[in-house]
Design an enzyme around this catalytic site. Structure first.
Site, PDB file in Angstrom:
ATOM      1  N   TYR B 277       0.873  -1.179   0.000  1.00  0.00           N
ATOM      2  CA  TYR B 277       0.000   0.000   0.000  1.00  0.00           C
ATOM      3  C   TYR B 277       0.907   1.225   0.000  1.00  0.00           C
ATOM      4  CZ  TYR B 277      -3.412  -3.459   1.579  1.00  0.00           C
ATOM      5  OH  TYR B 277      -4.221  -4.563   1.677  1.00  0.00           O
ATOM      6  N   HIS B 288      -6.810   0.261  -2.242  1.00  0.00           N
ATOM      7  CA  HIS B 288      -6.409  -0.951  -2.948  1.00  0.00           C
ATOM      8  C   HIS B 288      -4.888  -1.106  -2.878  1.00  0.00           C
ATOM      9  CE1 HIS B 288      -6.952  -4.055  -5.936  1.00  0.00           C
ATOM     10  NE2 HIS B 288      -5.994  -3.527  -6.675  1.00  0.00           N
ATOM     11  N   LYS B 319      -3.511  -6.041  -9.579  1.00  0.00           N
ATOM     12  CA  LYS B 319      -2.251  -5.576  -9.008  1.00  0.00           C
ATOM     13  C   LYS B 319      -1.150  -5.802 -10.045  1.00  0.00           C
ATOM     14  CE  LYS B 319      -3.870  -7.230  -4.517  1.00  0.00           C
ATOM     15  NZ  LYS B 319      -4.612  -6.007  -4.164  1.00  0.00           N
TER      16      LYS B 319
END
Lengths: 343, 343
Positions: B277, B288, B319
């Site tokens: 993060y 997210h 991701k």
């Protein structure tokens, strides 16, 4: 209430039977009102404040001296399942009648407890850093405690992989072995179009050339449909050159699946050995592939992180992860399905 | 037209320059109207019927005698990119001015060709069964030819992983090392709630106990925020017991990310070392996570199938897959991002 440690169990008297066992499924009755708790059960009661001490130790002191054999992981899984509303017992003589060595806990259905006979899950606990032998899975739920103490549950089952694909394949095919593929120069359309063998060279710009993988070609040669210079042996030799005996295991699984009416295609894009189609009528109407198959030796030990990766990916593409376990004498021992479980 | 093989190149005369090079970007001009093709280019022209033969060999015969060094894979990639509408050249002296050894082809932007200076991709070709050294990636597109001759493209880049998370952490914390985690018995809320260290024991049923992973605890001890019996050395020793020197590499990456304002948490559920993060204000508003990080030695060689698995999974959970490459002397050499590319 206070407990006393005896032979690695915590004994509590008074009204313990009614208070802990009858009403909340902790421990095993010893006779009279006395109850014995496993260390894990006792630790949970201490954490909840439902037991004051064990030989004068509070939760913190009790935890610090309970260092044996994966205790911390087992405690975290026990606490997590309790928090989810389940009663559970150690899978151990005295707690359950048919104790098993491949499992740590017996979980009862919601609303049931150790006084009932029903079992919902048998849970095997492992830390993220331990390996888990595949041979010990198939009837248990694997609970993995990761490095941040979060828990992931995997349901493991033995499954039967079968399909209904059945097309006649011509018996007069011939091809050329080129590097690690076999090229068919002008095969009949149905070989790819119905039986889903190979891939067209040139994609949209049809060239008439069909590319077979080595396992596809070896299978078709062994079945008597295809001839290739050097024959079956030459193809297998080429496969072993590039993959070693892993090629033989993959070929065994490929052939077994085809024999069972299932079409295996490469699982490369999903990092697996194969993806499978149970019922192929034609390549135009292919439908969704059901399984991702990874071929392993039956002596394999899973790294939990690798298992998490496979199962997560399969779930994300709406397929089920299945491990084909091959014995040393080239038999498929088990088709082991592993899926994510939320208890 | 017919070609002649000379020094592993195919020479063609007549109006070859205008016909093949000027109008369609094949080959390299030799002077006059003559053009030299690499074997891959010549094979493609033979397949398309744009060249009749090379020393009397048609496509099939030419392919069968072109057995060197991954020829089949390079041919398939060349043909695929041509079919997608690109002109491309071998990344080789004579074809391009700045030929590179870590790449097989130079691909020009759509509408451009070898007569322009612009380069869109440098392509490195590998078969599914070869391993690829990570150290040779970062500026190239990796084209993997799988066993069914399908091609997957991976774009590789060196990236800078940085964030803006910056909270003061108390300096008077203390904890207990229990198996492979550290428990803090009554830490301030912001340690988890703002800085996102650890995980609450008991989930919804708050117990006040915070569980730190070994890398989190080692970092906080090294930064002077936390004291644990036995100190930093003891935590690292415990980590090395369970993970060997992999623990040291993971700790290095963890600490580097924290220093850069990025919060790493376990990537276990995604089969990775960490998820990250970049900007944590509070755990309630987490946002997210951007990257999945896998820690590797800089001498690592990718198995293409493992790479496909990682990149596919990361893509599926929105991701980006990043590999942190750690040198023998404990330095992070490269953050290597790998993503799927559709050329």
């Amino acid at each position: 209430m206070d407990g006393t440690l005896r032979d690695d169990e915590v004994h509590v008297g008074g009204d313990a039977r009614q208070r802990y066992y009858d009403s909340r499924g902790y421990g095993r009755p010893l006779g009279g009102n006395e109850v014995a708790f496993s260390r894990v059960e006792a630790a949970h009661l201490l954490l909840r404040g439902d037991l004051d001490s064990v030989d004068g130790n509070d939760f913190r002191a009790f935890l610090q001296e309970s260092t044996g054999n994966g205790f911390a992981s087992r405690f975290l899984v026990y606490a997590d399942l309790r928090e989810r509303g389940f009663y559970l017992s150690p899978d151990r003589e005295g707690w359950v009648s048919d104790a098993r060595t491949d499992s740590d806990f017996v979980v009862y259905p919601r609303g049931s407890g150790p006084w009932d006979d029903e079992v919902l899950y048998r849970i095997r606990v492992a830390s993220e850093r331990e390996t888990v032998p595949v041979s010990e899975l198939g009837d248990t739920v694997l609970a993995i405690v990761d490095e941040e103490s979060e828990i992931t549950y995997f349901e493991t089952d033995r499954v039967d992989v079968r399909g209904t694909t059945d097309h006649d394949v011509p018996t007069d095919l011939s091809g050329s072995l080129i590097a690690d593929r076999v090229l068919l120069w002008n095969p009949p359309d149905e070989l790819h179009g119905k039986s889903f063998y190979g891939q067209q060279m040139g994609g949209r710009d049809a060239t008439g050339i069909l590319q077979l993988s080595l396992v596809e070609a070896a299978h078709l040669v062994a079945e008597g449909n295809l001839s290739v210079d050097g024959g079956y042996e030459k193809i297998v030799e080429r496969g072993e050159e590039v993959e070693g005996d892993r090629f033989d295991r993959r070929l065994l699984v490929y052939r077994t699946l085809r024999d069972r009416g299932v079409v295996p295609k490469t699982g490369f894009k999903f990092g697996a050995d194969f993806r499978t189609y149970a019922d192929v009528e034609s390549v135009e109407n292919l439908g969704h592939s059901e399984f991702l198959i990874r071929v392993l030796r039956d002596g394999h030990e899973f790294s939990p992180r690798d298992l998490a990766l496979d199962v997560r990916l399969a779930h994300g593409v709406r397929k089920r992860m299945v491990f084909a376990l091959v014995t040393d004498n080239e038999r498929i021992d088990t088709w082991l399905s592993v899926t994510r479980l939320t208890p």
